[in-house]
Design an enzyme around this catalytic site. Structure first.
Site, PDB file in Angstrom:
ATOM      1  CG  ASP A   1      -0.474   0.083   2.748  1.00 54.23           C
ATOM      2  OD1 ASP A   1       1.302   0.356   2.589  1.00 54.23           O
ATOM      3  OD2 ASP A   1      -0.782  -0.311   3.842  1.00 54.23           O
TER       4      ASP A   1
ATOM      5  CG  ASP B   1      -5.771  -5.146   2.363  1.00 53.38           C
ATOM      6  OD1 ASP B   1      -4.907  -5.488   3.256  1.00 53.38           O
ATOM      7  OD2 ASP B   1      -6.952  -4.326   1.439  1.00 53.38           O
TER       8      ASP B   1
ATOM      9  CB  CYS C   1     -11.934 -26.412   9.119  1.00 47.12           C
ATOM     10  SG  CYS C   1     -10.374 -25.379   8.394  1.00 47.12           S
TER      11      CYS C   1
ATOM     12  CB  CYS D   1      -6.529 -25.098   9.021  1.00 52.30           C
ATOM     13  SG  CYS D   1      -7.220 -25.221  10.470  1.00 52.30           S
TER      14      CYS D   1
ATOM     15  CB  CYS E   1      -9.197 -28.043  13.020  1.00 57.49           C
ATOM     16  SG  CYS E   1      -9.976 -25.648  12.532  1.00 57.49           S
TER      17      CYS E   1
ATOM     18  CG  HIS F   1      -8.765 -22.002  11.866  1.00 55.69           C
ATOM     19  ND1 HIS F   1      -9.513 -23.239  11.815  1.00 55.69           N
ATOM     20  CD2 HIS F   1      -9.840 -21.391  11.941  1.00 55.69           C
ATOM     21  CE1 HIS F   1     -10.865 -22.930  11.799  1.00 55.69           C
ATOM     22  NE2 HIS F   1     -10.982 -21.512  12.400  1.00 55.69           N
TER      23      HIS F   1
END
Length: 372
Positions: free
Chosen positions: A94, A268, A306, A308, A311, A337
């Protein structure tokens, strides 16, 4: 040809949702996409390898923070941000505008640029369109942003108009200041506050400048969500269909799905990493404060569906224990997560667009998601 190119693959005939691809010097990435924020050349608590494993494509770094520390000259000496932080995917920086304008009384805006006091040591600093462009060229991101003024909420029409017109003048100066055109793309930022006519004027004036992509700034700055969606819906139709659209600073699932429906490709936000450090994890039903006593003996994963790392391996009770014991591993597990959740959510949204079922996907998600 621009260093960054957008390819529209499919558009939802009912909503404005788009599935596309973003071609950059560091890879081709599917849209709609969520971009994790690595403010100071790192996404807090996670490694580049973990980001890659969870499917992150482009990440953000912050011009304002890196300008102040360690300095863009040092990053340039290190070989640019990609080498400095060991990230081989895409990077967007940015312009520093939002951070500077959020300093309030610590900054002074003039046509030449903005004088401000560093939040680190109080030293007097200056950023202008030319300086912000030079800093971002030194940092070496794939996508850099024009220096803009973020119109606060609320703002009266006269202030919003003057500010928005300045942002366009600054965008022209950013274009003129560029020297690194072959491997970086400069995006313009649409402003205009909560005024539809100013949003249209801002978009039209920037489109005339023919940027390779357009960001939508000045939303999610304190206004009610229905107003944000209304203004967003009035803005995206004025942006080219063959170029990427980036809604800045938005990262809750409900805002993402509505933003996608209104034709946004890129998002974002620090939200998933910030709330993770407070013991809050994201689910398709809403936020779960895993540090609460209710999870002390809950041996289920955060989300049984999930996939991930967190998890697959750990329970809510274990995460609660880590947070109560102030163990750093808890921050990492919650962050992994949350980022995985949002990245996977965007993949699901894209697939729904490709399979002509996005309206049903959106409706099902919103009916099950509880704001809390």
């Amino acid at each position: 040809m621009s260093a960054v190119r957008y390819e529209l693959i499919k558009q939802c005939p009912v909503t404005g949702a788009r599935a596309g691809r973003l071609h950059t010097p560091h890879g081709v990435f599917d849209t709609p996409m969520f971009m994790p924020v690595g403010t100071q050349a790192t996404v807090k608590t996670v490694s580049p390898e973990e980001l890659k494993a969870m499917g992150a494509g482009i990440i953000l770094s912050n011009t304002y923070h890196l300008f102040l520390r360690p300095g863009h000259e040092l990053v340039q000496k290190a070989g640019g941000l990609h080498k400095f932080m060991n990230w081989q995917g895409g990077i967007l920086t940015d312009s520093g505008g939002f951070q500077v304008f959020s300093l309030g009384d610590l900054r002074k805006i003039k046509e030449e640029g903005v004088t401000f006091r560093s939040h680190i040591d109080g030293s007097k600093q200056f950023l202008s369109p030319e300086k912000a462009t030079a800093v971002q060229e030194a940092l070496g991101a794939d996508i850099i942003m024009a220096f803009d003024e973020c119109v606060p909420y609320p703002a009266d029409f006269a202030y919003a108009k003057a500010s928005t017109e300045r942002t366009t003048r600054w965008a022209v100066r950013c274009q003129s200041a560029r020297t690194r055109t072959k491997d970086q793309a400069l995006f313009g930022i649409v402003q205009g506050g909560m005024y539809k006519e100013l949003r249209k004027w801002s978009a039209d004036s920037l489109v005339e400048l023919d940027f390779p992509g357009y960001a939508i700034g000045g939303l999610s700055v304190g206004e009610p969500k229905p107003l944000m969606y209304e203004i967003l819906g009035e803005t995206t139709p004025h942006l080219p269909a063959n170029k990427p659209r980036y809604l800045m600073g938005v990262g809750t699932p409900d805002c993402l799905v509505e933003g996608i429906a209104l034709g946004v490709d890129m998002f974002d936000c620090v939200f998933p990493t910030r709330v993770a450090r407070n013991g809050t994890v994201m689910t398709k039903h809403g936020r779960m404060v895993v540090r609460n006593a209710a999870y002390a003996e809950d041996f289920l994963p955060i989300d049984e569906q999930c996939g991930c790392y967190t998890c697959r391996n750990y329970s809510r009770a274990y995460l609660r224990h880590l947070f109560k014991a102030e163990e750093i591993f808890g921050l990492r597990l919650a962050t992994i997560h949350n980022l995985h959740f949002l990245l996977d959510f965007m993949r699901q949204a894209r697939q729904a667009i490709l399979e002509d079922r996005f309206p049903a996907f959106r409706q099902e998600f919103l009916s099950n998601y509880h704001l809390n």
